[in-house]
Design a protein around this motif. Structure first.
Motif, PDB file in Angstrom:
ATOM      1  N   ASP A 185       0.883  -1.168   0.000  1.00  0.00           N
ATOM      2  CA  ASP A 185       0.000   0.000   0.000  1.00  0.00           C
ATOM      3  C   ASP A 185       0.921   1.219   0.000  1.00  0.00           C
ATOM      4  N   GLY A 192      -1.761   6.432  -1.655  1.00  0.00           N
ATOM      5  CA  GLY A 192      -2.269   7.340  -0.644  1.00  0.00           C
ATOM      6  C   GLY A 192      -2.580   8.729  -1.151  1.00  0.00           C
ATOM      7  N   ASN A 203      -4.642  11.783  -2.522  1.00  0.00           N
ATOM      8  CA  ASN A 203      -6.010  12.141  -2.192  1.00  0.00           C
ATOM      9  C   ASN A 203      -6.707  12.699  -3.421  1.00  0.00           C
ATOM     10  N   HIS A 229       3.732  12.904  -1.324  1.00  0.00           N
ATOM     11  CA  HIS A 229       3.417  11.576  -1.837  1.00  0.00           C
ATOM     12  C   HIS A 229       4.565  10.973  -2.637  1.00  0.00           C
ATOM     13  N   HIS A 266      -4.684   2.826  -2.959  1.00  0.00           N
ATOM     14  CA  HIS A 266      -5.431   3.234  -1.771  1.00  0.00           C
ATOM     15  C   HIS A 266      -5.657   4.758  -1.707  1.00  0.00           C
ATOM     16  N   GLY A 284      -7.208   8.362  -1.199  1.00  0.00           N
ATOM     17  CA  GLY A 284      -8.031   8.995  -0.175  1.00  0.00           C
ATOM     18  C   GLY A 284      -9.253   9.585  -0.854  1.00  0.00           C
ATOM     19  N   GLU A 304     -10.167   4.293  -0.469  1.00  0.00           N
ATOM     20  CA  GLU A 304     -10.771   4.007   0.840  1.00  0.00           C
ATOM     21  C   GLU A 304     -12.215   3.555   0.671  1.00  0.00           C
ATOM     22  N   TYR A 334     -10.911   7.371   8.857  1.00  0.00           N
ATOM     23  CA  TYR A 334      -9.639   6.792   8.409  1.00  0.00           C
ATOM     24  C   TYR A 334      -9.353   5.436   9.060  1.00  0.00           C
ATOM     25  N   ASP A 343      -9.297   1.791   6.882  1.00  0.00           N
ATOM     26  CA  ASP A 343      -8.081   0.964   6.880  1.00  0.00           C
ATOM     27  C   ASP A 343      -8.343  -0.430   7.443  1.00  0.00           C
ATOM     28  N   TYR A 378       2.810  -1.260   4.399  1.00  0.00           N
ATOM     29  CA  TYR A 378       2.359   0.118   4.196  1.00  0.00           C
ATOM     30  C   TYR A 378       3.566   1.028   4.088  1.00  0.00           C
ATOM     31  N   VAL A 395       4.069   4.595   4.122  1.00  0.00           N
ATOM     32  CA  VAL A 395       3.318   5.815   4.428  1.00  0.00           C
ATOM     33  C   VAL A 395       4.197   6.677   5.341  1.00  0.00           C
ATOM     34  N   GLN A 445       2.425   8.774  10.571  1.00  0.00           N
ATOM     35  CA  GLN A 445       1.168   8.031  10.734  1.00  0.00           C
ATOM     36  C   GLN A 445       1.377   6.717  11.495  1.00  0.00           C
ATOM     37  N   PHE A 475      -1.317   3.344  12.373  1.00  0.00           N
ATOM     38  CA  PHE A 475      -1.146   1.964  11.919  1.00  0.00           C
ATOM     39  C   PHE A 475      -0.970   0.998  13.076  1.00  0.00           C
TER      40      PHE A 475
HETATM   41  N1  ARG Z   1      -4.360   9.389   1.958  1.00  0.00           N
HETATM   42  C1  ARG Z   1      -3.491   9.342   3.088  1.00  0.00           C
HETATM   43  C2  ARG Z   1      -2.779  10.669   3.251  1.00  0.00           C
HETATM   44  O1  ARG Z   1      -2.614  11.431   2.314  1.00  0.00           O
HETATM   45  C3  ARG Z   1      -2.445   8.266   2.986  1.00  0.00           C
HETATM   46  C4  ARG Z   1      -2.982   6.861   2.859  1.00  0.00           C
HETATM   47  C5  ARG Z   1      -1.988   5.827   3.258  1.00  0.00           C
HETATM   48  N2  ARG Z   1      -2.472   4.478   3.199  1.00  0.00           N
HETATM   49  C6  ARG Z   1      -3.363   3.946   4.051  1.00  0.00           C
HETATM   50  N3  ARG Z   1      -3.709   2.702   3.887  1.00  0.00           N
HETATM   51  N4  ARG Z   1      -3.849   4.620   5.049  1.00  0.00           N
HETATM   52  O2  ARG Z   1      -2.364  10.962   4.366  1.00  0.00           O
END
Ligand code: ARG
Length: 598
Positions: free
Chosen positions: A119, A122, A124, A133, A159, A161, A270, A324, A328, A346, A348, A352, A356
């Protein structure tokens, strides 16, 4: 084929046994003192403890038991009990010749039959891809390639957003600006227009505007929340509008990601987890692990040993909307059902990490993920500006990824300006080298570390950079062209012959630079296995950098095409073809492409 360390270790294991000790002490490693030796066996040190004997005595006994089979040039026990190893050129030549014809150049995949979901998108929806990103995309793509190289069936998921607050904000603002849109008419029962009523450009302005406004305006914020809720509940007009926005957004994201050489097998968002949320919540309720807390439905994930704050995982917010956490969680339900993977990784932003940790604990607690599946959070550090803070535009705004990629490409193009190449060639070089500069600059740092974006350094043709690696490859290709001009054998033909063993390393001892190059090559499988085991693309970078350095020293110290001894010259050609092949394998793992010329 065997890894070179295993070949050595087996010989040492036998020698330990013959000397009356356990074979387990025979493990050999690459030398950490290249000035003294090439490999070493430190087993006598541990063995000494177990057998209560001086390590140097054991080391000497073991050395005496080693076979005289041409593997070693020199093996020496040194105080206090290390064994230093120098291997024979012949042994290396044979090993490299076998590597050249082996399918993955001596690397044996260990994960055939396993599945990994990665994953790493991410992005958006309705927001342009920005610098934040970049790292997940670049690292994730490389992680995916590494695992695939090791035999995994890999599934990269974008994945997106697409199911949270941003969409609600956009709807709310659009409703202010264009209230008459049929998408907002609750009484409308007909077909909605196929065309998206806003452009991406407009969305890019609308979102930050709405986001800023919501911070000041409570009522506006509530409206946005309500819009998300209604979208999630399936309000027709909202769904239709959402789909239109998704279409244009996805098309743009696909274009942007592929310009980075980043691809996804799944373009889920999502929202795709939505059908799994309610059944999951029902199940958690049945198990008695979901509870109401301050009006919201949550799962506790605190453990006794926690010494930091561990808030519960949020299933439903007090207004009934999913957020969120729930998307997930339910995405994991979906992935387990669809792929039953051995790993979900992941990539990311490391900030974050807590999210997780909560999610991983909750799915374990609910029995959604069992022991056979690893959940891995590869939290990436940020790309910073020279001020040490996350990279921004000159006026302090969020830098669009497109703009960054273009800046780097333009910088490389400038450097190439006075080169005698066609405009098309220059274009291709600027694109590939620019991207390599950016990606390698990122990947050569451990994923979890922050690093500073340094355009000058990243685009330099010298040092530990993408352009340097590519330059080395181009140099090898140009030697092969010279060879081809002299012999009349086409370059592709030469490469083919080297890969099927028709052109081989010669069986002569070379000078120091040649030996070093061969040793570095022989460690390909060891390094890649380490990169796979640690999920660490930066280890691939270090291997490529060392290999390039070894090659360039070799190149400076040997005549290749003008070597008069034909057997030796062929051997050199085989050696540089193999070097090129490993560099190609390596950049492929990083998601970098090489130009033909530079
Ligand atoms: N869309 C989220 C962001 O911009 C990141 C997503 C990461 N992946 C996940 N499975 N939550 O912060």
């Amino acid at each position: 084929m065997k890894v070179i360390l295993d070949i050595l270790s087996e010989k040492f294991a036998t020698a330990f046994e013959k000397a009356g000790y356990s074979a387990e002490y025979g493990r050999c490693v690459v030398s950490n003192r290249p000035d003294l030796c090439e490999f070493q066996c430190n087993g006598a040190m541990a063995c000494a403890k177990a057998y209560k004997k001086a390590p140097i005595m054991i080391a000497n006994e073991v050395v005496a038991q080693l076979p005289d089979d041409g593997t070693f040039t020199k093996v020496e026990a040194v105080a206090p009990g290390f064994i230093n190893i120098i291997i024979a050129d012949k042994m290396l030549n044979d090993y490299l010749n076998e590597m050249a014809v082996s399918e993955k150049n001596g690397f044996e995949p260990k994960s055939i039959g396993k599945t990994a979901v990665i994953d790493y998108g991410g992005a958006n929806v309705a927001k342009p891809l920005h610098v934040g990103h970049l790292r997940p995309a670049i690292i994730g793509e490389s992680v995916k390639r590494l695992l695939a190289y090791d035999g995994y069936q890999t599934i990269g998921d974008a994945h997106l957003g697409d199911w949270g607050t941003p969409i609600g904000l956009i709807f709310t603002e659009m409703q202010v600006r264009t209230p008459d849109l049929v998408f907002f008419d609750e009484n409308y029962t007909g077909e909605y227009p196929a065309e998206c009523p806003v452009t991406l450009k407009e969305l890019e302005e609308i979102y930050p505007f709405a986001s800023a406004k919501s911070k000041e305006d409570e009522e506006y914020r509530a409206k946005a929340r309500q819009a998300v809720f209604e979208l999630q509940q399936g309000r027709r007009g909202y769904r239709a509008l959402w789909e239109r926005i998704m279409d244009i957004s996805k098309a743009d994201l696909k274009k942007n990601y592929s310009s980075l050489n980043v691809f996804f097998e799944l373009w889920y968002g999502e929202s795709d987890s939505d059908p799994y949320i309610m059944p999951m919540i029902e199940d958690m309720k049945k198990q008695g692990i979901a509870k109401i807390s301050e009006g919201a439905l949550v799962v506790d994930v605190k453990e006794e040993s926690d010494n930091k704050e561990m808030p519960p995982c949020m299933l439903l917010k007090s207004d009934g909307a999913v957020g969120y956490d729930s998307t997930d969680l339910a995405t994991i339900v979906q992935r387990m059902k669809d792929f039953a993977p051995q790993k979900i990784i992941y990539v990311v932003d490391k900030r974050q990490g807590l999210h997780f940790e909560q999610v991983f604990r909750a799915v374990r607690k609910a029995g959604i993920v069992g022991e056979d599946t690893d959940l891995i959070f590869l939290g990436n550090g940020t790309m910073n500006g020279k001020d040490g803070k996350p990279f921004k535009t000159r006026d302090g705004g969020v830098l669009r990824l497109e703009a960054l990629v273009k800046d780097v490409r333009d910088h490389v193009a400038e450097k190439m300006a006075d080169r005698d190449l066609s405009a098309e060639e220059k274009d291709e070089i600027a694109r590939k080298v620019g991207l390599a500069a950016l990606k390698y600059g990122d990947l050569s740092n451990a994923a979890t570390k922050d690093y500073i974006f340094d355009l000058e350094k990243f685009t330099s043709f010298e040092g530990n950079t993408g352009p340097y690696i590519l330059y080395t490859m181009v140099r090898i290709k140009s030697i092969l062209e010279k060879y081809s001009a002299v012999t009349g054998i086409d370059t592709d033909e030469v490469l083919k012959k080297a890969a099927n063993g028709e052109i081989k390393l010669s069986d002569t001892d070379g000078n120091d630079s040649e030996k070093k190059l061969k040793l570095q090559i022989s460690q390909f499988a060891i390094n890649i296995a380490q990169a796979v085991a640690e999920i660490a693309p930066h280890k691939v970078c270090s291997f490529l950098f060392d290999l390039s350095n070894c090659f360039n020293s070799f190149y400076h110290e040997n005549k290749i095409v003008s070597e008069e001894n034909e057997d030796k010259r062929n051997g050199f050609i085989a050696l540089i073809c193999l070097t090129l092949k490993l560099l190609e394998n390596g950049i492929e793992l990083l998601g970098i492409e090489a130009p033909e010329k530079m």
